[in-house]
Design a protein around this motif. Structure first.
Motif, mmCIF file in Angstrom:
data_model
loop_
_atom_site.group_PDB
_atom_site.id
_atom_site.type_symbol
_atom_site.label_atom_id
_atom_site.label_comp_id
_atom_site.label_asym_id
_atom_site.label_seq_id
_atom_site.Cartn_x
_atom_site.Cartn_y
_atom_site.Cartn_z
ATOM 1 N N PHE A 193 0.808 -1.216 0.000
ATOM 2 C CA PHE A 193 0.000 0.000 0.000
ATOM 3 C C PHE A 193 0.844 1.271 0.000
ATOM 4 N N CYS A 194 2.139 1.143 -0.192
ATOM 5 C CA CYS A 194 3.022 2.301 -0.322
ATOM 6 C C CYS A 194 2.947 2.792 -1.773
ATOM 7 N N VAL A 195 2.732 4.069 -1.956
ATOM 8 C CA VAL A 195 2.580 4.637 -3.294
ATOM 9 C C VAL A 195 3.689 5.653 -3.556
ATOM 10 N N ARG A 196 4.463 5.394 -4.554
ATOM 11 C CA ARG A 196 5.506 6.282 -5.091
ATOM 12 C C ARG A 196 6.679 6.524 -4.146
ATOM 13 N N ALA A 197 6.454 7.253 -3.058
ATOM 14 C CA ALA A 197 7.559 7.673 -2.206
ATOM 15 C C ALA A 197 7.855 6.645 -1.118
ATOM 16 N N PRO A 198 9.130 6.467 -0.765
ATOM 17 C CA PRO A 198 9.481 5.577 0.349
ATOM 18 C C PRO A 198 9.182 6.246 1.684
ATOM 19 N N LEU A 199 9.257 5.475 2.748
ATOM 20 C CA LEU A 199 9.053 6.009 4.087
ATOM 21 C C LEU A 199 10.148 5.503 5.009
ATOM 22 N N ALA A 200 10.429 6.284 6.043
ATOM 23 C CA ALA A 200 11.358 5.888 7.095
ATOM 24 C C ALA A 200 10.812 6.417 8.410
#
Length: 343
Positions: free
Chosen positions: A216-223
């Motif tokens: 469900f992550c769209v386009r941009a990464p997360l930290a």
């Protein structure tokens, strides 16, 4: 993100999707209109299911805690690729009180609104408030995430196959170079650049970085925002448009009645070539059970197994696709072309 040789050697790829990361990111998707071709049908289906389950008010409360914005609390995503929801919830419910208070204070500083009175017990670490949060996340996950886990795990297993192959061929740096296929990602001179929403440099300081695939992550990464926590980098799996429709079509009861539910699921997840271990992880089977199902399907001409180096990759054949689709099987059992495996 800059890597030393030691940090490169200690890179870790999560074994699959993380249930609490997926829960948080799915809440974001319900609040925005990103990736309508891939997730529009999912939004409609989940919206209906939440209404039927009487969970609309609960979901609204969760979105206030996990808004689609520049910040949401780190304690909501304590996992590093945990495959089990209860393990993740145990970690979440064990969050120290000082972190709860600090992160909820930060959340409402970002929104510009005072903290609702109902969140104060949670910020104080009240056991009853934490228990209510765990119950709410569990109920939401059961409706919005759990029904789609087979598709999610299959996508993650296919991605992991690609990452493993990159490591076997080119070493740890090959793993990071492989992310160049994602828009805006680039690895060069021991530095990984990714399209993070804000300008940021993540310092590893010799620690293990876990790369977590997210459906469900769209386009941009997360930290995680708190750099004192074990570092993770969550990256998009980018499911193809129409994945939900194919999931419904591939799970028709007649196919399961014909070859068995587990073997129908195995055929369904083979949108890309997978190893036996990938299949076992995607379907949460023992490797020996996955191998036995693959053998039966291979003998029936529904999949083809080919050795590549030290690995054996299983491909769904044209006959296997026809069985899933309920169409007339083509003559022979040739494997589907890899280039069209996601179609």
């Amino acid at each position: 993100m800059e890597f030393t040789s030691q940090e490169l050697a200690r890179l870790r790829v999560a074994s699959g999707v993380d249930p609490l990361w997926e829960t948080a990111l799915s809440l974001h998707l319900l609040q925005n209109r990103q990736a309508p071709l891939a997730f529009g049908a999912w939004r409609r289906e989940v919206g209906t299911a939440l209404r039927q389950a009487g969970l609309v008010s609960l979901t609204r409360a969760l979105t206030r805690l996990c808004p689609d914005g520049s910040y949401f609390p780190d304690f909501l995503t304590p996992g590093r690729g945990d495959a089990d929801l209860e393990t993740g919830l145990d970690r979440l419910l064990s969050t120290p009180r000082h972190r709860l208070r600090a992160e909820l204070t930060r959340l409402h500083a970002h929104t510009g609104h005072p903290a609702p009175a109902g969140l104060r017990p949670l910020a104080d670490g009240c056991p009853k408030a934490l228990h209510r949060l765990g119950t709410a996340l569990r109920a939401y996950h059961q409706v919005a995430v759990e029904p789609y886990l087979a598709s999610m795990r299959a996508q993650a297993a296919a991605d992991r196959t690609v990452r493993v192959q990159a490591v076997l061929t080119h070493g740890a740096e090959g793993l990071l170079t492989g992310y160049d296929q994602l828009p805006g990602w680039r690895y060069q001179d021991q530095r990984l650049h990714a399209p993070y929403p804000i300008e940021r440099e993540l310092a590893l300081r010799g620690r293990v970085l876990t790369l977590i695939p997210a459906f469900f992550c769209v386009r941009a990464p997360l930290a995680l925002v708190d750099e004192e926590l074990p570092p993770v980098l969550v990256h998009p799996l980018s499911p193809a448009p129409g994945w939900l429709e194919r999931r419904h079509h591939g799970g028709d009861a007649p196919v399961a009645q014909l070859i068995g539910a587990s073997r129908a699921e195995l055929l369904k997840v083979l949108d890309r070539p997978m190893t036996t271990m990938d299949i076992a992880a995607a379907l949460r089977l023992a490797p020996s059970t996955a191998s036995r199902h693959a053998t039966v399907l291979r003998e029936a001409g529904l999949l083809l197994s080919q050795r590549q180096g030290v690995r054996v990759l299983h491909h769904r054949t044209g006959l296997g696709r026809a069985v899933l689709d309920g169409t007339l099987a083509p003559q022979g059992g040739s494997a589907e072309p890899v280039a069209s495996a996601g179609s």
